[in-house]
Design a protein around this motif. Sequence first.
Motif, PDB file in Angstrom:
ATOM      1  N   GLY A 103       1.020  -1.353  -0.042  1.00  0.00           N
ATOM      2  CA  GLY A 103      -0.103   0.073  -0.214  1.00  0.00           C
ATOM      3  C   GLY A 103       0.728   1.429   0.165  1.00  0.00           C
ATOM      4  N   LYS A 104       2.153   1.227  -0.120  1.00  0.00           N
ATOM      5  CA  LYS A 104       2.922   2.426  -0.187  1.00  0.00           C
ATOM      6  C   LYS A 104       3.098   3.099  -1.390  1.00  0.00           C
ATOM      7  N   ASP A 105       3.449   4.095  -1.540  1.00  0.00           N
ATOM      8  CA  ASP A 105       3.621   5.118  -2.837  1.00  0.00           C
ATOM      9  C   ASP A 105       5.161   4.893  -3.098  1.00  0.00           C
ATOM     10  N   TYR A 106       5.715   4.614  -4.073  1.00  0.00           N
ATOM     11  CA  TYR A 106       7.030   4.380  -4.405  1.00  0.00           C
ATOM     12  C   TYR A 106       7.428   5.327  -5.384  1.00  0.00           C
ATOM     13  N   ALA A 107       6.629   6.388  -5.722  1.00  0.00           N
ATOM     14  CA  ALA A 107       6.956   7.404  -6.622  1.00  0.00           C
ATOM     15  C   ALA A 107       7.367   8.585  -5.367  1.00  0.00           C
ATOM     16  N   VAL A 108       8.751   8.717  -5.550  1.00  0.00           N
ATOM     17  CA  VAL A 108       9.414   9.852  -4.714  1.00  0.00           C
ATOM     18  C   VAL A 108       9.904  10.945  -5.296  1.00  0.00           C
ATOM     19  N   ALA A 109      10.251  11.976  -4.452  1.00  0.00           N
ATOM     20  CA  ALA A 109      10.526  13.215  -4.985  1.00  0.00           C
ATOM     21  C   ALA A 109      12.110  13.156  -5.329  1.00  0.00           C
ATOM     22  N   ALA A 110      12.503  13.546  -6.619  1.00  0.00           N
ATOM     23  CA  ALA A 110      13.877  13.665  -6.877  1.00  0.00           C
ATOM     24  C   ALA A 110      14.427  14.971  -6.583  1.00  0.00           C
ATOM     25  N   PRO A 111      15.880  15.242  -6.416  1.00  0.00           N
ATOM     26  CA  PRO A 111      16.647  16.240  -6.308  1.00  0.00           C
ATOM     27  C   PRO A 111      16.182  17.224  -7.312  1.00  0.00           C
ATOM     28  N   ASP A 112      15.746  17.107  -8.399  1.00  0.00           N
ATOM     29  CA  ASP A 112      15.426  18.092  -9.455  1.00  0.00           C
ATOM     30  C   ASP A 112      14.021  18.346  -9.356  1.00  0.00           C
ATOM     31  N   GLY A 113      13.131  18.149  -8.489  1.00  0.00           N
ATOM     32  CA  GLY A 113      11.936  18.231  -8.003  1.00  0.00           C
ATOM     33  C   GLY A 113      10.819  17.339  -8.751  1.00  0.00           C
ATOM     34  N   LYS A 114      11.367  16.571  -9.909  1.00  0.00           N
ATOM     35  CA  LYS A 114      10.464  15.947 -10.535  1.00  0.00           C
ATOM     36  C   LYS A 114      10.366  14.423  -9.702  1.00  0.00           C
ATOM     37  N   LYS A 115       9.417  13.493 -10.025  1.00  0.00           N
ATOM     38  CA  LYS A 115       9.237  12.218  -9.485  1.00  0.00           C
ATOM     39  C   LYS A 115       9.896  11.266  -9.993  1.00  0.00           C
ATOM     40  N   ARG A 116      10.281  10.304  -9.133  1.00  0.00           N
ATOM     41  CA  ARG A 116      11.083   8.914  -9.796  1.00  0.00           C
ATOM     42  C   ARG A 116      10.296   8.065  -9.069  1.00  0.00           C
ATOM     43  N   LEU A 117      10.222   6.655  -9.770  1.00  0.00           N
ATOM     44  CA  LEU A 117       9.772   5.375  -9.266  1.00  0.00           C
ATOM     45  C   LEU A 117      10.917   4.787  -8.553  1.00  0.00           C
ATOM     46  N   GLN A 118      10.860   4.497  -7.539  1.00  0.00           N
ATOM     47  CA  GLN A 118      11.849   4.072  -6.918  1.00  0.00           C
ATOM     48  C   GLN A 118      11.917   2.951  -6.039  1.00  0.00           C
ATOM     49  N   ALA A 119      12.366   1.768  -6.361  1.00  0.00           N
ATOM     50  CA  ALA A 119      12.228   0.561  -5.824  1.00  0.00           C
ATOM     51  C   ALA A 119      13.438  -0.680  -5.927  1.00  0.00           C
ATOM     52  N   LYS A 120      13.723  -1.410  -5.229  1.00  0.00           N
ATOM     53  CA  LYS A 120      14.578  -2.459  -5.094  1.00  0.00           C
ATOM     54  C   LYS A 120      14.249  -3.815  -5.327  1.00  0.00           C
ATOM     55  N   LEU A 121      14.445  -4.338  -6.391  1.00  0.00           N
ATOM     56  CA  LEU A 121      14.026  -6.036  -6.710  1.00  0.00           C
ATOM     57  C   LEU A 121      15.134  -6.886  -6.417  1.00  0.00           C
ATOM     58  N   SER A 122      14.866  -7.682  -5.644  1.00  0.00           N
ATOM     59  CA  SER A 122      15.962  -8.942  -5.605  1.00  0.00           C
ATOM     60  C   SER A 122      15.689  -9.951  -6.595  1.00  0.00           C
ATOM     61  N   PRO A 123      16.621 -10.968  -6.740  1.00  0.00           N
ATOM     62  CA  PRO A 123      16.570 -11.724  -8.080  1.00  0.00           C
ATOM     63  C   PRO A 123      15.097 -12.402  -8.071  1.00  0.00           C
ATOM     64  N   HIS A 124      14.650 -12.539  -9.135  1.00  0.00           N
ATOM     65  CA  HIS A 124      13.503 -12.872  -9.461  1.00  0.00           C
ATOM     66  C   HIS A 124      12.151 -12.593  -8.695  1.00  0.00           C
ATOM     67  N   ALA A 125      12.289 -11.409  -8.159  1.00  0.00           N
ATOM     68  CA  ALA A 125      11.371 -10.716  -7.348  1.00  0.00           C
ATOM     69  C   ALA A 125      10.608  -9.451  -8.636  1.00  0.00           C
ATOM     70  N   SER A 126       9.340  -9.129  -7.879  1.00  0.00           N
ATOM     71  CA  SER A 126       8.571  -8.307  -8.772  1.00  0.00           C
ATOM     72  C   SER A 126       7.812  -7.310  -8.049  1.00  0.00           C
ATOM     73  N   ALA A 127       7.267  -6.207  -8.665  1.00  0.00           N
ATOM     74  CA  ALA A 127       6.401  -5.348  -7.767  1.00  0.00           C
ATOM     75  C   ALA A 127       5.332  -4.873  -8.704  1.00  0.00           C
ATOM     76  N   ILE A 128       4.239  -4.604  -8.214  1.00  0.00           N
ATOM     77  CA  ILE A 128       3.085  -4.316  -9.118  1.00  0.00           C
ATOM     78  C   ILE A 128       2.339  -2.861  -8.413  1.00  0.00           C
ATOM     79  N   PHE A 129       1.986  -1.932  -9.113  1.00  0.00           N
ATOM     80  CA  PHE A 129       1.645  -0.734  -8.790  1.00  0.00           C
ATOM     81  C   PHE A 129       0.284  -0.328  -9.335  1.00  0.00           C
ATOM     82  N   ARG A 130      -0.556   0.275  -8.609  1.00  0.00           N
ATOM     83  CA  ARG A 130      -1.501   1.207  -9.288  1.00  0.00           C
ATOM     84  C   ARG A 130      -1.133   2.354  -9.457  1.00  0.00           C
ATOM     85  N   VAL A 131      -1.317   3.048 -10.820  1.00  0.00           N
ATOM     86  CA  VAL A 131      -0.932   4.422 -11.148  1.00  0.00           C
ATOM     87  C   VAL A 131      -1.804   5.384 -10.995  1.00  0.00           C
ATOM     88  N   GLU A 132      -1.684   6.416 -10.129  1.00  0.00           N
ATOM     89  CA  GLU A 132      -2.871   7.370  -9.845  1.00  0.00           C
ATOM     90  C   GLU A 132      -2.487   8.701  -9.629  1.00  0.00           C
TER      91      GLU A 132
END
Length: 446
Positions: free
Chosen positions: A417-446
């Motif tokens: 349930g966390k938001d993985y879109a974070v503010a970057a130094p330039d003021g824009k947003k970045r999707l920031q996440a770490k995936l271990s081997p064979h791992a996945s992540a799925i997000f609802r974009v809103e």
Amino acid sequence: MRLLPILAAATCLAGTAFAATLAPTPPMGWNSWDAYGLTITEAQFRENVAELVKLKPYGWTYAVIDEGWYMENPFGKGLAERKYKLDGNGLLLPALSRFPSAEKADGLKPLGDYVHAQGLKFGVHVIRGIPKDAVTANLPIAGTTFKAADAADTTDLCPWDDGNFGIKDNAAGQAYYDTMVKKYADWGVDFIKVDCIADHPYKPKEIRQIAKAIKNSGREIVLSLSPGPTNISHAAEVGELAQMWRIADDSWDSWSFKPANWPNGLETGFEKLAEWSQYAKPGNWPDADMLPFGSLTPNPGWGEARQSRLTPEETKSWFTLWAIARSPLILGANLTKLDEPLKALLTNKELIAVNQTAWESHAVNYKSGDTLVVWEAKTGPREKPVVYRAYFNLAKTDVDLSISLTEPKKYISLFDGKDYAVAAPDGKKRLQAKLSPHASAIFRVE
């Protein structure tokens, strides 16, 4: 808050234009093969159905007895030792030693009635064709002047099952399939998985005969074709005749079985589902095979009894890929032995809603050999869709997702349930996440 309308859509599909379509959403349920192989008994089946009822609120609906329910000795090495049970018209009957309720009833009807009483749907597995014992005895085909020898093609054998001959493309052959499916319809069968027909070899004439027999039975029955890989050149034909067809060979509990050609692991699913995604639609579901999760005991259809060898991350990636790609979700675990992490995965309402309500999904710029694979799906109103994106790490090393976003969107994880879109130094947003081997992540974009 966005989840509620999506889930509501999943529950009201039957009241929409989809109502006229058999299997309007990818079928979800449980099949006995991965845990019990040929050996399941009536008591074991009932125990698993009782557990499936607990998953029903999340969409898990079908309870399917896989191959072997008609074998007196499923541990036998071949046809003679396994001893098929037949009626006087050459149709399979449940082995009384394993399905005792059939002794004073019409075959598997008591089990069909039990499944329906739980609010679930009932399925069986068969190998295409006519039992060899019926042909040897030249038994009559019920309601006709034909006999088994008139229907059997004794030159046509399933390469990996010695129990049946193929069926001729003639009136006798159609009559046999008509009587077979009518018996299953009388048992209350809602789902028929027919094996040795979609590949190894591909048998379009028998597929057409079975589809016609289902229509002639007067009962709505989902037709699932197995095994794969069905050649994509047959997409239009299988889509006309069946609701599910296998797009991969048997899949078991490993990331990959390479360099062996059989069975398949999860890795195979990325290429096959990307190839077939354009053909997924209400009533037509390319099937990447079952979910070999959890306890594969006591007698799995392949290998020794075991706990699934998939890592927790691989299990989550497998379920996420099948869900966003709109593959049928057919669980193979022994349901009486589900652990809490697996229960949590199988009851993720929003991930299941993606599988059940998406009207479009595809791999994004997929190429064979990619180590980071992205899938996108859309649900909700077409004029303003809800977008989901899934990211899969196919590599053996960690991957850091750091993706610049052109719009200030939120990327809400379906798992925490966390938001993985974070503010970057330039003021824009970045999707920031770490995936271990064979791992996945799925997000609802809103």
